[in-house]
Write a protein that holds these residues in place. Structure first.
Motif, PDB file in Angstrom:
ATOM      1  N   ALA A  94       0.774  -0.658  -0.380  1.00 50.62           N
ATOM      2  CA  ALA A  94      -0.095   0.545  -0.235  1.00 50.62           C
ATOM      3  C   ALA A  94       0.887   1.285  -0.430  1.00 50.62           C
ATOM      4  CB  ALA A  94      -0.724   0.022   1.437  1.00 50.62           C
ATOM      5  N   GLU A  95      -0.020   2.531  -0.893  1.00 51.99           N
ATOM      6  CA  GLU A  95       1.334   3.504  -0.332  1.00 51.99           C
ATOM      7  C   GLU A  95       0.769   4.996  -0.572  1.00 51.99           C
ATOM      8  OE1 GLU A  95       2.004   3.374  -5.621  1.00 51.99           O
ATOM      9  OE2 GLU A  95       3.911   3.412  -3.482  1.00 51.99           O
ATOM     10  N   LEU A  96       0.814   5.604   0.082  1.00 50.35           N
ATOM     11  CA  LEU A  96       0.179   7.134   0.113  1.00 50.35           C
ATOM     12  C   LEU A  96       0.427   7.702  -1.072  1.00 50.35           C
ATOM     13  CD1 LEU A  96       2.026   7.823   3.755  1.00 50.35           C
ATOM     14  CD2 LEU A  96      -0.963   7.409   3.167  1.00 50.35           C
ATOM     15  N   LYS A  97      -0.471   8.880  -1.694  1.00 48.80           N
ATOM     16  CA  LYS A  97      -0.616   9.334  -2.838  1.00 48.80           C
ATOM     17  C   LYS A  97      -0.091  11.224  -3.057  1.00 48.80           C
ATOM     18  CE  LYS A  97      -2.155   6.253  -4.864  1.00 48.80           C
ATOM     19  NZ  LYS A  97      -1.394   5.413  -6.170  1.00 48.80           N
ATOM     20  N   ALA A 148       4.921  11.383  12.610  1.00 48.97           N
ATOM     21  CA  ALA A 148       2.849  10.728  12.226  1.00 48.97           C
ATOM     22  C   ALA A 148       2.660   9.858  11.704  1.00 48.97           C
ATOM     23  CB  ALA A 148       3.270  12.107  10.788  1.00 48.97           C
ATOM     24  N   ALA A 149       3.168   8.715  10.739  1.00 52.83           N
ATOM     25  CA  ALA A 149       3.344   7.320  10.795  1.00 52.83           C
ATOM     26  C   ALA A 149       3.215   7.121  12.100  1.00 52.83           C
ATOM     27  CB  ALA A 149       4.533   6.738  10.302  1.00 52.83           C
ATOM     28  N   ILE A 150       4.200   6.807  12.913  1.00 56.16           N
ATOM     29  CA  ILE A 150       4.132   5.864  14.623  1.00 56.16           C
ATOM     30  C   ILE A 150       2.800   6.673  15.438  1.00 56.16           C
ATOM     31  CG2 ILE A 150       5.271   6.038  16.762  1.00 56.16           C
ATOM     32  CD1 ILE A 150       8.544   6.430  15.697  1.00 56.16           C
ATOM     33  N   GLU A 151       2.517   7.325  15.509  1.00 59.52           N
ATOM     34  CA  GLU A 151       1.288   8.222  16.006  1.00 59.52           C
ATOM     35  C   GLU A 151      -0.492   7.090  15.421  1.00 59.52           C
ATOM     36  OE1 GLU A 151      -1.158  12.371  16.077  1.00 59.52           O
ATOM     37  OE2 GLU A 151       0.025  12.449  15.611  1.00 59.52           O
ATOM     38  N   SER A 152      -0.477   7.129  14.073  1.00 65.78           N
ATOM     39  CA  SER A 152      -1.156   6.649  13.650  1.00 65.78           C
ATOM     40  C   SER A 152      -0.913   5.289  13.513  1.00 65.78           C
ATOM     41  CB  SER A 152      -1.051   7.088  11.902  1.00 65.78           C
ATOM     42  OG  SER A 152      -1.397   8.451  11.211  1.00 65.78           O
ATOM     43  N   VAL A 153      -0.100   4.670  12.783  1.00 60.08           N
ATOM     44  CA  VAL A 153       0.096   2.907  13.643  1.00 60.08           C
ATOM     45  C   VAL A 153      -0.319   3.074  14.958  1.00 60.08           C
ATOM     46  CG1 VAL A 153       1.476   1.119  13.974  1.00 60.08           C
ATOM     47  CG2 VAL A 153       2.290   2.857  11.896  1.00 60.08           C
ATOM     48  N   GLU A 154      -0.311   3.446  15.831  1.00 67.58           N
ATOM     49  CA  GLU A 154      -0.640   3.763  17.070  1.00 67.58           C
ATOM     50  C   GLU A 154      -2.052   3.751  17.553  1.00 67.58           C
ATOM     51  OE1 GLU A 154      -0.277   6.886  20.243  1.00 67.58           O
ATOM     52  OE2 GLU A 154       0.955   4.997  21.552  1.00 67.58           O
ATOM     53  N   GLU A 155      -2.589   4.035  16.876  1.00 70.54           N
ATOM     54  CA  GLU A 155      -4.187   4.341  16.857  1.00 70.54           C
ATOM     55  C   GLU A 155      -4.664   3.441  16.480  1.00 70.54           C
ATOM     56  OE1 GLU A 155      -7.772   7.988  16.364  1.00 70.54           O
ATOM     57  OE2 GLU A 155      -5.201   9.153  16.361  1.00 70.54           O
ATOM     58  N   VAL A 156      -4.094   3.062  15.294  1.00 73.62           N
ATOM     59  CA  VAL A 156      -5.484   1.617  14.545  1.00 73.62           C
ATOM     60  C   VAL A 156      -5.116   0.629  14.767  1.00 73.62           C
ATOM     61  CG1 VAL A 156      -4.909   0.664  11.978  1.00 73.62           C
ATOM     62  CG2 VAL A 156      -4.754   3.026  11.869  1.00 73.62           C
ATOM     63  N   LEU A 210      -4.429   4.598   5.806  1.00 74.84           N
ATOM     64  CA  LEU A 210      -4.249   4.995   4.959  1.00 74.84           C
ATOM     65  C   LEU A 210      -5.129   6.383   4.654  1.00 74.84           C
ATOM     66  CD1 LEU A 210      -3.743   2.617   1.698  1.00 74.84           C
ATOM     67  CD2 LEU A 210      -2.062   4.056   2.853  1.00 74.84           C
ATOM     68  N   ASP A 211      -6.206   6.043   4.972  1.00 71.47           N
ATOM     69  CA  ASP A 211      -6.930   7.001   5.351  1.00 71.47           C
ATOM     70  C   ASP A 211      -7.208   8.251   6.272  1.00 71.47           C
ATOM     71  OD1 ASP A 211      -8.578   5.637   3.473  1.00 71.47           O
ATOM     72  OD2 ASP A 211     -10.146   4.571   4.760  1.00 71.47           O
ATOM     73  N   MET A 212      -5.446   7.658   7.615  1.00 75.30           N
ATOM     74  CA  MET A 212      -5.403   8.881   8.111  1.00 75.30           C
ATOM     75  C   MET A 212      -4.729   9.149   8.761  1.00 75.30           C
ATOM     76  SD  MET A 212      -4.737   7.668  12.648  1.00 75.30           S
ATOM     77  CE  MET A 212      -6.184   6.789  13.109  1.00 75.30           C
ATOM     78  N   LEU A 213      -3.006   8.757   7.300  1.00 76.60           N
ATOM     79  CA  LEU A 213      -2.310   9.414   5.968  1.00 76.60           C
ATOM     80  C   LEU A 213      -2.297  10.421   5.044  1.00 76.60           C
ATOM     81  CD1 LEU A 213       0.345   6.721   7.307  1.00 76.60           C
ATOM     82  CD2 LEU A 213      -0.049   9.244   8.743  1.00 76.60           C
ATOM     83  N   GLN A 214      -3.540   9.818   4.533  1.00 75.86           N
ATOM     84  CA  GLN A 214      -3.207  10.595   3.019  1.00 75.86           C
ATOM     85  C   GLN A 214      -3.854  12.272   3.711  1.00 75.86           C
ATOM     86  OE1 GLN A 214      -2.128   9.407   0.133  1.00 75.86           O
ATOM     87  NE2 GLN A 214      -3.173  11.777  -0.352  1.00 75.86           N
ATOM     88  N   PRO A 215      -4.955  12.590   4.372  1.00 76.34           N
ATOM     89  CA  PRO A 215      -5.124  14.598   4.541  1.00 76.34           C
ATOM     90  C   PRO A 215      -3.858  14.696   5.021  1.00 76.34           C
ATOM     91  CG  PRO A 215      -6.549  12.345   5.788  1.00 76.34           C
ATOM     92  CD  PRO A 215      -5.900  11.275   5.173  1.00 76.34           C
ATOM     93  N   ARG A 216      -3.179  13.756   5.986  1.00 76.38           N
ATOM     94  CA  ARG A 216      -2.268  15.154   6.151  1.00 76.38           C
ATOM     95  C   ARG A 216      -0.889  15.034   5.336  1.00 76.38           C
ATOM     96  NH1 ARG A 216      -0.032  13.354  12.161  1.00 76.38           N
ATOM     97  NH2 ARG A 216       0.992  15.580  12.316  1.00 76.38           N
ATOM     98  N   VAL A 217      -1.028  14.493   4.181  1.00 78.88           N
ATOM     99  CA  VAL A 217      -0.413  14.476   2.668  1.00 78.88           C
ATOM    100  C   VAL A 217      -0.797  15.760   2.391  1.00 78.88           C
ATOM    101  CG1 VAL A 217       0.787  13.426   0.979  1.00 78.88           C
ATOM    102  CG2 VAL A 217       0.448  12.245   3.200  1.00 78.88           C
ATOM    103  N   ASP A 218      -2.063  15.431   2.011  1.00 74.84           N
ATOM    104  CA  ASP A 218      -3.060  16.225   1.383  1.00 74.84           C
ATOM    105  C   ASP A 218      -2.994  18.092   1.314  1.00 74.84           C
ATOM    106  OD1 ASP A 218      -3.793  14.165  -0.579  1.00 74.84           O
ATOM    107  OD2 ASP A 218      -6.002  14.399   0.459  1.00 74.84           O
ATOM    108  N   TYR A 229       6.697   3.949   4.059  1.00 77.91           N
ATOM    109  CA  TYR A 229       6.678   2.356   3.236  1.00 77.91           C
ATOM    110  C   TYR A 229       5.953   1.733   4.086  1.00 77.91           C
ATOM    111  CZ  TYR A 229      10.181   4.470   0.463  1.00 77.91           C
ATOM    112  OH  TYR A 229      11.593   4.390  -0.475  1.00 77.91           O
ATOM    113  N   ILE A 230       5.363   0.520   3.226  1.00 82.13           N
ATOM    114  CA  ILE A 230       4.059  -0.126   4.091  1.00 82.13           C
ATOM    115  C   ILE A 230       4.000  -1.472   3.271  1.00 82.13           C
ATOM    116  CG2 ILE A 230       1.909  -0.199   4.572  1.00 82.13           C
ATOM    117  CD1 ILE A 230       1.333   2.215   4.498  1.00 82.13           C
ATOM    118  N   PHE A 231       4.585  -1.982   4.091  1.00 83.52           N
ATOM    119  CA  PHE A 231       5.400  -3.508   2.971  1.00 83.52           C
ATOM    120  C   PHE A 231       4.801  -4.655   4.092  1.00 83.52           C
ATOM    121  CE2 PHE A 231       8.679  -2.488   6.256  1.00 83.52           C
ATOM    122  CZ  PHE A 231       8.801  -3.806   7.223  1.00 83.52           C
TER     123      PHE A 231
END
Length: 381
Positions: free
Chosen positions: A47-50, A92-100, A139-147, A157-159
């Motif tokens: 999976a990857e962010l845009k 940002a990634a660590i915070e989102s992973v923890e929440e999800v 992805l849904d949590m991180l993509q708005p921060r990219v936007d 990277y999500i692998f």
């Protein structure tokens, strides 16, 4: 859990990275199946962010604030990108992973890779062993921060990971039990399972080649890396004391520290070129107070005062006895302990220097006790 994940940010400063080889294949996230989109560094990106907008001015300002980092070496573009990922995308990634995920250690692994350690691109890697709908939530949590331009997509990277952090902990425990059975109370070792590769890394001073092979046989699915630290411990029945070829020397000895006390299976070494340390040592009874020794420690040293540790080997150095002198250096040390050390036991006595005055026929000690340094003389008789 939050503290454990945030600790990964600190570990990023130490973790090295592999070179990054990226294919040109791209694709969208599948709602089912989580197919491999491409491979980067041999890992399956699922999976990857845009990247939808240019980074915001706020992010650029945050990067500029990282310019004062002399402790990391010469400032380079690569170093700046490494630190930016650790300070911006990483949290940002660590915070989102923890929440999800909550306890992500049971789901996968997290680590950073740095250009200054060999990776082609700075990045934070999120490895999921059994990807499910939570990947999409991430992805849904991180993509708005990219936007919004707060973070950039590329370094995240999500692998698909072949193991979880908890599995690595369990692996370490299993290997630990085997190692304890091989140690038999002699020697020391360090053990870790590499987060990225799951390789087992062991530092030791006692494992024989046949024992190393036995470990490999018991854990055939893992690669072992053995590193010997210092001399191998003495074999059962062999002495751990290294005696000098000549008992006496008429030349001053500069190295080593002095044995100031001997207890049951323990010695106190202080002064000279040695820090003040209590060493547990089974052969302590064969040594003598006053001897100048070099100690090779086994394992870690407890940072108390005096420090505390275990001695793997004790090398007894030749006893300095000037031509015409009655006493040797070790005998003079015993006298100064009797005459000076007994006057005040509140502070540890540290022998900074010993010399012999030929004309006056005295041993001259420079002694530090507490914050006071004094000169003390012992008559050579």
């Amino acid at each position: 859990m939050k503290n454990k994940l945030l600790n990964l940010l600190v570990a990023a400063l130490l973790l090295g990275g592999c070179g990054t080889g990226e294919s040109t294949q791209n694709g969208a996230v599948e709602d089912s199946g989580w197919k491999t989109l491409k491979k980067v560094s041999g890992r399956e990106i699922i999976a990857e962010l845009k990247q939808t907008v240019d980074p915001s001015p706020e992010r650029e300002k945050a990067i500029e604030a990282l310019e004062d980092y002399p402790e990391f070496g010469e400032p380079t573009t690569e170093l700046k990108e490494d630190l930016a990922v650790q300070a911006i995308e990483g949290p940002a990634a660590i915070e989102s992973v923890e929440e999800v995920y909550g306890n992500f250690e049971e789901e996968g692994i997290l680590f950073f890779e740095n250009q200054r350690d060999g990776a082609e691109q700075s990045g934070i890697w999120i490895g999921v062993k059994e990807p499910d709908e939570r990947v999409q939530k991430l992805l849904d949590m991180l993509q708005p921060r990219v936007d919004a331009g707060e973070i950039v997509a590329e370094p995240i990277y999500i692998f698909r990971s072949p193991h979880t952090q908890q599995e690595l902990y369990d692996l370490q425990e299993d290997v630990l039990e085997v190692l304890k059975g091989m140690e038999h109370g002699r020697g020391s070792f360090g053990l870790s399972a590499n987060t990225v590769t799951s390789d087992i890394e062991i530092t030791h001073d006692f494992l024989k080649p046949e024992q190393q092979e036995e470990l490999k046989k018991q854990f055939p699915d893992h690669t072992f890396h053995f590193t010997q630290e210092g001399k191998m411990v003495a074999e059962p029945g062999e002495s751990s004391i290294i005696w000098p070829e000549e008992t006496f020397t008429d030349s001053p000895v500069e190295e080593g520290g002095f044995i100031l006390s001997i207890e049951e299976k323990r010695i106190l070494v202080v002064g000279g070129s040695e820090d003040a340390t209590y060493y547990s040592f089974p052969e302590a009874g064969e040594l003598k107070v006053g001897q100048r020794v070099n100690v090779e420690a086994s394992g870690g040293i407890l940072e108390s005062y005096p420090a505390q540790g275990s001695a793997k080997f004790v090398e007894v150095l030749p006893d300095y006895k000037p031509i015409g002198a009655v006493l040797s250096e070790s005998q003079a040390v015993v006298k100064v302990l009797d005459e000076f050390g007994g006057k005040s036991l509140d502070a540890l006595m540290v022998i900074k220097d010993i010399s012999y005055d030929v004309e006056k026929k005295v041993w001259v000690f420079k002694i530090l006790q507490g914050n006071e340094e004094v000169t003390f003389e012992v008559v050579d008789q």
